[in-house]
Design an enzyme around this catalytic site. Structure first.
Site, PDB file in Angstrom:
ATOM      1  N   GLY A  71       0.732  -1.041   0.136  1.00 57.87           N
ATOM      2  CA  GLY A  71      -0.017  -0.067  -0.125  1.00 57.87           C
ATOM      3  C   GLY A  71       0.965   1.031   0.051  1.00 57.87           C
ATOM      4  O   GLY A  71       2.156   1.181  -0.256  1.00 57.87           O
ATOM      5  N   SER A  72       0.138   2.501   0.417  1.00 60.07           N
ATOM      6  CA  SER A  72       0.788   3.553   0.111  1.00 60.07           C
ATOM      7  C   SER A  72       1.479   3.923   1.344  1.00 60.07           C
ATOM      8  O   SER A  72       1.411   3.331   2.441  1.00 60.07           O
ATOM      9  CB  SER A  72      -0.236   4.770  -0.314  1.00 60.07           C
ATOM     10  OG  SER A  72      -0.968   5.050   0.957  1.00 60.07           O
ATOM     11  N   SER A  73       2.355   4.985   1.288  1.00 55.68           N
ATOM     12  CA  SER A  73       3.248   5.657   2.376  1.00 55.68           C
ATOM     13  C   SER A  73       2.430   5.912   3.501  1.00 55.68           C
ATOM     14  O   SER A  73       2.764   6.164   4.607  1.00 55.68           O
ATOM     15  CB  SER A  73       4.076   6.556   1.705  1.00 55.68           C
ATOM     16  OG  SER A  73       3.497   7.590   1.341  1.00 55.68           O
ATOM     17  N   VAL A  74       1.168   6.224   3.383  1.00 51.51           N
ATOM     18  CA  VAL A  74       0.185   6.560   4.236  1.00 51.51           C
ATOM     19  C   VAL A  74       0.095   5.819   5.383  1.00 51.51           C
ATOM     20  O   VAL A  74      -0.253   5.990   6.551  1.00 51.51           O
ATOM     21  CB  VAL A  74      -1.152   7.148   3.804  1.00 51.51           C
ATOM     22  CG1 VAL A  74      -2.034   7.525   4.801  1.00 51.51           C
ATOM     23  CG2 VAL A  74      -1.085   8.327   2.878  1.00 51.51           C
TER      24      VAL A  74
END
Length: 120
Positions: free
Chosen positions: A50-53
């Site tokens: 998934g994303s860096s968030v």
């Protein structure tokens, strides 16, 4: 250093979409750990996805008192490494250590020791 019970998954974890920030419970119905809480566990999983968030999600679960005591991954993942660094969660990245863990096993992790994981 951390001591606790292992919760292991052979599936990667997307912290942003999988872990409830308030409770630490895995909410993704398709994940093998669905319904289980990461709170107070030694969480072992191959890598993050998934994303860096997701790094901020790891920080949020720590801030909410719902984080694992430590994490063990097979391979380096920027999202998980950053999240653990922000949150002060010990992280071990090792295929061998990951392979040696089993859900329900009590272990001591010491990231500064030569043998980082010791079975209790």
């Amino acid at each position: 250093m951390a001591e606790g019970m292992v919760l292991k998954s052979d599936a990667p974890i997307n912290f942003l979409g999988t872990v409830n920030k308030e409770s630490g419970v895995i909410e993704d119905k398709s994940h093998e750990l669905f319904g289980r809480s990461v709170r107070g566990m030694i969480l072992a999983f191959p890598s993050g996805i998934g994303s860096s968030v997701g790094a901020y999600t790891i920080y949020s679960i720590k801030s909410n008192g719902s984080a694992p005591l430590a994490m063990v991954c097979k391979k380096a993942d920027l999202t998980v490494a950053t999240g653990c660094a922000f949150a002060g969660i010990p992280l071990i990245i090792s295929e061998e250590e990951f392979a040696s863990l089993e859900t329900g096993r009590q272990v001591v992790l010491d990231t500064k020791a030569k043998d980082m994981i010791r079975r209790v």
